[in-house]
Design a protein around this motif. Sequence first.
Motif, PDB file in Angstrom:
ATOM      1  N   ALA A 138       0.826  -1.216   0.000  1.00  0.00           N
ATOM      2  CA  ALA A 138       0.000   0.000   0.000  1.00  0.00           C
ATOM      3  C   ALA A 138       0.855   1.260   0.000  1.00  0.00           C
ATOM      4  O   ALA A 138       0.493   2.261  -0.637  1.00  0.00           O
ATOM      5  N   PHE A 139       1.984   1.230   0.721  1.00  0.00           N
ATOM      6  CA  PHE A 139       2.886   2.380   0.727  1.00  0.00           C
ATOM      7  C   PHE A 139       3.332   2.708  -0.682  1.00  0.00           C
ATOM      8  O   PHE A 139       3.325   3.876  -1.110  1.00  0.00           O
ATOM      9  N   TRP A 140       3.715   1.704  -1.455  1.00  0.00           N
ATOM     10  CA  TRP A 140       4.269   1.939  -2.787  1.00  0.00           C
ATOM     11  C   TRP A 140       3.190   2.283  -3.803  1.00  0.00           C
ATOM     12  O   TRP A 140       3.471   2.991  -4.782  1.00  0.00           O
ATOM     13  N   ARG A 141       1.973   1.811  -3.593  1.00  0.00           N
ATOM     14  CA  ARG A 141       0.886   2.258  -4.494  1.00  0.00           C
ATOM     15  C   ARG A 141       0.739   3.776  -4.393  1.00  0.00           C
ATOM     16  O   ARG A 141       0.667   4.477  -5.400  1.00  0.00           O
ATOM     17  N   ARG A 142       0.645   4.259  -3.168  1.00  0.00           N
ATOM     18  CA  ARG A 142       0.513   5.706  -2.958  1.00  0.00           C
ATOM     19  C   ARG A 142       1.739   6.443  -3.481  1.00  0.00           C
ATOM     20  O   ARG A 142       1.621   7.461  -4.173  1.00  0.00           O
ATOM     21  N   ARG A 143       2.916   5.932  -3.166  1.00  0.00           N
ATOM     22  CA  ARG A 143       4.160   6.593  -3.574  1.00  0.00           C
ATOM     23  C   ARG A 143       4.271   6.680  -5.089  1.00  0.00           C
ATOM     24  O   ARG A 143       4.712   7.697  -5.645  1.00  0.00           O
ATOM     25  N   MET A 144       3.869   5.644  -5.815  1.00  0.00           N
ATOM     26  CA  MET A 144       3.995   5.651  -7.261  1.00  0.00           C
ATOM     27  C   MET A 144       2.945   6.524  -7.930  1.00  0.00           C
ATOM     28  O   MET A 144       3.184   7.067  -9.017  1.00  0.00           O
ATOM     29  N   VAL A 145       1.794   6.691  -7.309  1.00  0.00           N
ATOM     30  CA  VAL A 145       0.826   7.678  -7.812  1.00  0.00           C
ATOM     31  C   VAL A 145       1.458   9.065  -7.798  1.00  0.00           C
ATOM     32  O   VAL A 145       1.434   9.796  -8.801  1.00  0.00           O
ATOM     33  N   LEU A 146       2.035   9.425  -6.674  1.00  0.00           N
ATOM     34  CA  LEU A 146       2.598  10.770  -6.525  1.00  0.00           C
ATOM     35  C   LEU A 146       3.869  10.941  -7.356  1.00  0.00           C
ATOM     36  O   LEU A 146       4.100  12.011  -7.936  1.00  0.00           O
ATOM     37  N   GLU A 147       4.693   9.903  -7.440  1.00  0.00           N
ATOM     38  CA  GLU A 147       5.899   9.967  -8.274  1.00  0.00           C
ATOM     39  C   GLU A 147       5.536  10.186  -9.732  1.00  0.00           C
ATOM     40  O   GLU A 147       6.136  11.020 -10.428  1.00  0.00           O
ATOM     41  N   SER A 148       4.550   9.454 -10.214  1.00  0.00           N
ATOM     42  CA  SER A 148       4.143   9.578 -11.613  1.00  0.00           C
ATOM     43  C   SER A 148       3.557  10.960 -11.890  1.00  0.00           C
ATOM     44  O   SER A 148       3.845  11.578 -12.919  1.00  0.00           O
ATOM     45  N   LEU A 149       2.750  11.455 -10.978  1.00  0.00           N
ATOM     46  CA  LEU A 149       2.158  12.778 -11.141  1.00  0.00           C
ATOM     47  C   LEU A 149       3.233  13.858 -11.157  1.00  0.00           C
ATOM     48  O   LEU A 149       3.208  14.763 -12.010  1.00  0.00           O
TER      49      LEU A 149
END
Length: 243
Positions: free
Chosen positions: A109-120
């Motif tokens: 779950a940490f990385w799902r959130r992190r990759m949303v923000l990284e991609s944005l």
Amino acid sequence: MDETARHSLTRFEHFSSALLDEVEARSADEAVHSALWPTVGAVAGHVTAVYGWVTTILRTGSPADRAESPLDDDTKATVLRDARDELLAELESDDRECWVIGGGTGTTAFWRRRMVLESLKHLLDVRTPPGCRFAVAPELDAELASVGVDEFLQVFLARSRTSLDPLPGTVRLAATDVDRTWTLAPDWSLDDDTDVTATIEGSAAVLLLLLWERASALDEPDRFRITGDAEIVRALESTPIHR
């Protein structure tokens, strides 16, 4: 998979697909508004490396090495797309324990959130030419922006704060479109009970851009309102938190 996980996956697919489309449509040598990744190819190379790094962490549960280099016109879209697809497959799996930034143990779950923000964040980089200010993406609503501010302060600042020079006072970030505030004490800890000597007001989205070093409260009075000691704001903006 719960609703939060599905929502994060939907956002990741959207932002990463939009980033892929932007990278594919542009020359690798096209300049963008980023000192660290100054071209489309450099941004694509960085994001490819991050996606591969996180894929390895999710597969092994352990920290991994990361190396990156700019991509050229022959490789930028294909290599980035392959890295995104491999990462997406891991993010779609059931939650499991793994290493997370800061050295602790978390879950997928940490990385799902992190990759949303990284991609944005890097989608904004590719969309923004040198010398132009960063626009707020229509998809960056107050809820997601608040999640991004929380992440920056609780993950990246928490990791760096012992190495930072103290702030000359206490600064509060106050969102104008959602009922959220974040208060930084001189030692960079979060402390909502301390007396405030400067306040930065703006939408949650522009506050996130400020922390991402993609907006300036001092230089953009049409997007921010500063009250109190502006030197504290200057210290906040000039401190390399996320490096």
